[in-house]
Design a protein around this motif. Structure first.
Motif, PDB file in Angstrom:
ATOM      1  N   LEU A  37       0.831  -1.206   0.000  1.00  0.00           N
ATOM      2  CA  LEU A  37       0.000   0.000   0.000  1.00  0.00           C
ATOM      3  C   LEU A  37       0.865   1.255   0.000  1.00  0.00           C
ATOM      4  O   LEU A  37       0.574   2.218  -0.714  1.00  0.00           O
ATOM      5  CB  LEU A  37      -0.935  -0.003   1.210  1.00  0.00           C
ATOM      6  N   SER A  38       1.948   1.253   0.756  1.00  0.00           N
ATOM      7  CA  SER A  38       2.846   2.404   0.799  1.00  0.00           C
ATOM      8  C   SER A  38       3.502   2.639  -0.547  1.00  0.00           C
ATOM      9  O   SER A  38       3.626   3.777  -1.002  1.00  0.00           O
ATOM     10  CB  SER A  38       3.929   2.184   1.863  1.00  0.00           C
ATOM     11  N   VAL A  39       3.930   1.570  -1.216  1.00  0.00           N
ATOM     12  CA  VAL A  39       4.574   1.703  -2.522  1.00  0.00           C
ATOM     13  C   VAL A  39       3.580   2.227  -3.545  1.00  0.00           C
ATOM     14  O   VAL A  39       3.886   3.156  -4.305  1.00  0.00           O
ATOM     15  CB  VAL A  39       5.171   0.345  -2.970  1.00  0.00           C
ATOM     16  N   VAL A  40       2.390   1.658  -3.560  1.00  0.00           N
ATOM     17  CA  VAL A  40       1.377   2.079  -4.528  1.00  0.00           C
ATOM     18  C   VAL A  40       0.986   3.537  -4.299  1.00  0.00           C
ATOM     19  O   VAL A  40       0.879   4.312  -5.250  1.00  0.00           O
ATOM     20  CB  VAL A  40       0.145   1.151  -4.463  1.00  0.00           C
ATOM     21  N   SER A  41       0.792   3.933  -3.062  1.00  0.00           N
ATOM     22  CA  SER A  41       0.377   5.312  -2.795  1.00  0.00           C
ATOM     23  C   SER A  41       1.506   6.296  -3.092  1.00  0.00           C
ATOM     24  O   SER A  41       1.241   7.405  -3.542  1.00  0.00           O
ATOM     25  CB  SER A  41      -0.095   5.457  -1.353  1.00  0.00           C
ATOM     26  N   SER A  42       2.756   5.903  -2.898  1.00  0.00           N
ATOM     27  CA  SER A  42       3.858   6.824  -3.210  1.00  0.00           C
ATOM     28  C   SER A  42       4.015   6.985  -4.726  1.00  0.00           C
ATOM     29  O   SER A  42       4.363   8.061  -5.199  1.00  0.00           O
ATOM     30  CB  SER A  42       5.167   6.332  -2.598  1.00  0.00           C
ATOM     31  N   ARG A  43       3.764   5.952  -5.491  1.00  0.00           N
ATOM     32  CA  ARG A  43       3.825   6.066  -6.947  1.00  0.00           C
ATOM     33  C   ARG A  43       2.722   6.984  -7.463  1.00  0.00           C
ATOM     34  O   ARG A  43       2.934   7.757  -8.370  1.00  0.00           O
ATOM     35  CB  ARG A  43       3.689   4.703  -7.600  1.00  0.00           C
ATOM     36  N   GLY A  44       1.550   6.894  -6.885  1.00  0.00           N
ATOM     37  CA  GLY A  44       0.437   7.756  -7.300  1.00  0.00           C
ATOM     38  C   GLY A  44       0.737   9.214  -7.031  1.00  0.00           C
ATOM     39  O   GLY A  44       0.430  10.078  -7.836  1.00  0.00           O
ATOM     40  N   GLY A  45       1.379   9.501  -5.911  1.00  0.00           N
ATOM     41  CA  GLY A  45       1.741  10.880  -5.597  1.00  0.00           C
ATOM     42  C   GLY A  45       2.769  11.430  -6.555  1.00  0.00           C
ATOM     43  O   GLY A  45       2.716  12.588  -6.964  1.00  0.00           O
ATOM     44  N   ALA A  46       3.715  10.609  -6.978  1.00  0.00           N
ATOM     45  CA  ALA A  46       4.738  11.054  -7.922  1.00  0.00           C
ATOM     46  C   ALA A  46       4.117  11.338  -9.286  1.00  0.00           C
ATOM     47  O   ALA A  46       4.482  12.306  -9.956  1.00  0.00           O
ATOM     48  CB  ALA A  46       5.832   9.996  -8.050  1.00  0.00           C
TER      49      ALA A  46
END
Length: 63
Positions: free
Chosen positions: A46-55
């Protein structure tokens, strides 16, 4: 038995884990271990997916 017959050393221990293991049956232990593995992995994903979305959002936004 004397001290020269003992092999190995304690690297770490979890306090009272033996008491918990003695109370639980095999299926409960299996479920507990599964939860202890799946929950942190799910959180990491979840952390990886949400950080990619923010980028991606930052790249699309005009400056």
């Amino acid at each position: 038995m004397n001290a020269t017959q003992i092999r190995g050393e304690v690297r770490y221990h979890v306090a009272y884990a033996g008491y918990v293991a003695a109370v639980l049956d095999t299926e409960q232990k299996r479920t507990g271990v599964t939860v202890l593995v799946v929950v942190p992995l799910g959180y990491a994903e979840l952390s990886v997916v949400s950080s990619r979305g923010g980028a991606r959002r930052a790249e699309v936004m005009p400056a």
